[in-house]
Design a protein around this motif. Structure first.
Motif, short mmCIF file in Angstrom:
data_model
loop_
_atom_site.label_atom_id
_atom_site.label_comp_id
_atom_site.label_asym_id
_atom_site.label_seq_id
_atom_site.Cartn_x
_atom_site.Cartn_y
_atom_site.Cartn_z
N VAL A 49 6.34 -4.92 6.37
CA VAL A 49 5.82 -5.92 7.61
C VAL A 49 5.17 -4.68 8.52
CG1 VAL A 49 6.33 -7.57 9.54
CG2 VAL A 49 7.37 -7.80 7.19
N GLY A 50 3.98 -5.48 8.55
CA GLY A 50 3.03 -4.91 10.30
C GLY A 50 2.05 -3.43 9.28
N THR A 51 2.23 -3.05 7.44
CA THR A 51 1.61 -2.29 7.30
C THR A 51 0.08 -2.39 7.10
OG1 THR A 51 3.63 -1.69 5.86
CG2 THR A 51 0.63 -1.11 5.00
N LYS A 52 -1.06 -1.72 7.47
CA LYS A 52 -2.05 -2.08 7.74
C LYS A 52 -2.59 -1.88 6.33
CE LYS A 52 -3.14 -2.29 12.60
NZ LYS A 52 -2.19 -4.21 12.67
N PHE A 53 -3.49 -2.07 6.16
CA PHE A 53 -4.10 -2.11 4.40
C PHE A 53 -6.06 -2.90 4.49
CE2 PHE A 53 -2.85 -6.64 3.95
CZ PHE A 53 -3.82 -6.75 3.11
N LYS A 54 -6.59 -2.10 3.64
CA LYS A 54 -8.26 -2.46 3.24
C LYS A 54 -8.18 -2.82 1.46
CE LYS A 54 -10.18 0.49 6.45
NZ LYS A 54 -10.53 -0.90 7.66
N GLN A 55 -8.73 -4.51 1.49
CA GLN A 55 -8.98 -4.57 0.48
C GLN A 55 -10.59 -4.36 -0.09
OE1 GLN A 55 -6.58 -8.27 -0.01
NE2 GLN A 55 -5.27 -7.08 -1.81
N LYS A 56 -11.00 -4.00 -0.79
CA LYS A 56 -12.92 -3.96 -1.90
C LYS A 56 -12.71 -5.18 -2.43
CE LYS A 56 -13.17 0.65 -0.21
NZ LYS A 56 -14.29 2.32 -0.65
N ILE A 57 -13.38 -6.13 -2.50
CA ILE A 57 -13.62 -7.26 -3.70
C ILE A 57 -15.15 -7.36 -2.87
CG2 ILE A 57 -13.83 -9.78 -3.53
CD1 ILE A 57 -10.88 -9.36 -0.95
N GLU A 59 -18.05 -9.79 -4.26
CA GLU A 59 -19.16 -11.32 -4.16
C GLU A 59 -19.91 -11.35 -4.32
OE1 GLU A 59 -17.83 -11.32 0.24
OE2 GLU A 59 -15.94 -11.50 0.32
N GLY A 60 -20.57 -11.50 -5.32
CA GLY A 60 -22.18 -11.52 -5.65
C GLY A 60 -22.22 -10.25 -6.28
N GLY A 61 -22.75 -9.70 -6.44
CA GLY A 61 -23.52 -8.73 -6.48
C GLY A 61 -23.26 -7.57 -5.22
N ARG A 62 -22.41 -7.05 -4.79
CA ARG A 62 -21.89 -6.60 -3.65
C ARG A 62 -20.40 -6.52 -3.41
NH1 ARG A 62 -22.09 -8.14 2.34
NH2 ARG A 62 -21.74 -10.55 1.52
N VAL A 63 -20.17 -5.23 -2.39
CA VAL A 63 -18.31 -5.34 -2.23
C VAL A 63 -18.45 -5.18 -1.17
CG1 VAL A 63 -16.35 -3.82 -2.64
CG2 VAL A 63 -18.34 -3.79 -4.66
N VAL A 64 -16.96 -6.08 -0.73
CA VAL A 64 -17.22 -6.22 1.28
C VAL A 64 -16.21 -5.79 1.27
CG1 VAL A 64 -17.47 -7.86 2.91
CG2 VAL A 64 -18.55 -7.65 1.23
N GLU A 65 -15.26 -5.05 2.22
CA GLU A 65 -14.57 -4.47 2.63
C GLU A 65 -13.40 -5.34 3.69
OE1 GLU A 65 -13.07 0.13 2.84
OE2 GLU A 65 -13.38 -0.76 4.94
N TYR A 66 -12.24 -5.34 3.43
CA TYR A 66 -11.82 -6.42 4.24
C TYR A 66 -10.57 -5.50 5.05
CZ TYR A 66 -14.33 -10.57 2.64
OH TYR A 66 -15.74 -11.23 2.39
N ASP A 67 -10.19 -5.82 6.04
CA ASP A 67 -9.05 -5.16 7.10
C ASP A 67 -7.84 -6.43 6.13
OD1 ASP A 67 -9.95 -3.34 7.45
OD2 ASP A 67 -11.41 -3.81 9.54
N GLY A 68 -6.54 -5.41 6.25
CA GLY A 68 -5.61 -6.18 6.08
C GLY A 68 -4.28 -5.96 6.93
N GLU A 69 -3.14 -6.79 7.20
CA GLU A 69 -1.59 -6.50 7.01
C GLU A 69 -0.95 -7.66 6.65
OE1 GLU A 69 0.33 -6.52 11.58
OE2 GLU A 69 -1.55 -6.84 11.76
N VAL A 70 0.14 -7.01 6.62
CA VAL A 70 1.15 -7.61 6.21
C VAL A 70 2.01 -8.24 6.80
CG1 VAL A 70 3.94 -7.21 4.28
CG2 VAL A 70 1.55 -5.70 3.87
N ILE A 71 2.12 -9.62 6.87
CA ILE A 71 2.47 -10.39 8.48
C ILE A 71 4.22 -11.19 8.25
CG2 ILE A 71 0.55 -10.54 9.51
CD1 ILE A 71 0.45 -13.27 8.45
N ALA A 72 4.03 -11.00 7.00
CA ALA A 72 6.11 -11.46 7.05
C ALA A 72 6.18 -11.16 5.42
CB ALA A 72 6.43 -12.56 6.60
N TYR A 73 7.36 -10.60 5.26
CA TYR A 73 7.87 -10.03 3.96
C TYR A 73 8.92 -10.56 3.37
CZ TYR A 73 8.06 -7.09 -0.20
OH TYR A 73 8.24 -6.35 -1.92
N ASP A 74 9.94 -11.28 2.14
CA ASP A 74 11.11 -11.15 1.90
C ASP A 74 11.49 -11.71 0.77
OD1 ASP A 74 13.85 -12.06 2.75
OD2 ASP A 74 13.73 -13.92 2.40
#
Length: 152
Positions: A49-57, A59-74
C-alpha cells in the motif's frame, strides 16, 4: 465520474485468483496490451500500500505510460489501485470472496476525467470500455482456472 462493475465466478481457489491479479507477469496474460509494470522506489510485496508504479500499455499502434499506486491490499481478499495520466484516473478494486465452486470476483472501477473532451469521449466509448472489461475478466477466469488445474 463513470463507474464500471463486473462480477464473475471463477472455478479456482481464491489464492490462485489473487495471484493472477497481483503477479505482474500473469497480468500480461489477461490484461490486453500490458507491456510492462515497474515500481518507483522500494516495493514490499507483503505490504505494498502506497507503492507507486508505472505501466506501459500498448493502445493501437503506440505504447502509453500510466502512473499508478497501490491504494489497498489485503491478501487474498482485496487489491485496489489508482492508475491514470493527465486525461483520466481510474480507481480499480478487485474484491475476492470464496464460494462453493471457487471464487467470486467483484470488480469496480471509478473513472474520473480531467476535462470536458475526455468526459464526452468516456461517455461515447463506455460500451467499448465494457467490452474490454468483459474480455479481460474472461481471460483472467481462463488463466486462474488453468492455474488451478496445474496445482491439483
Amino acid at each position: 465520474m463513470s463507474d464500471f462493475t463486473y462480477s464473475i465466478d471463477i472455478h479456482a481457489p481464491k489464492e490462485i485468483v489473487f495471484d493472477c491479479i497481483n503477479d505482474n507477469e500473469k497480468q500480461k496474460i489477461w490484461m490486453e496490451g500490458l507491456q510492462e509494470t515497474y515500481y518507483a522506489g522500494l516495493y514490499d510485496p507483503e505490504n505494498p500500500v502506497g507503492t507507486k508504479f508505472k505501466q506501459k500499455i500498448k493502445e493501437g499502434g503506440r505504447v502509453v505510460e500510466y502512473d499508478g499506486e497501490v491504494i489497498a491490499y489485503d491478501r487474498p481478499d482485496l487489491i485496489a489501485v489508482k492508475i491514470g495520466n493527465q486525461s483520466f484516473a481510474v480507481n480499480a478494486n478487485y474484491e475476492l470472496n470464496e464460494t462453493l465452486q471457487g471464487t467470486r470476483l467483484d470488480y469496480r472501477a471509478e473513472m474520473g476525467t480531467a476535462n470536458t473532451f475526455t468526459k464526452i469521449m468516456g461517455f461515447m466509448f463506455g460500451w467499448l470500455t465494457k467490452r474490454i472489461l468483459h474480455k479481460q475478466m474472461t481471460s483472467l477466469k481462463k488463466l486462474a482456472e488453468s492455474e488451478a488445474k496445474v496445482t491439483v
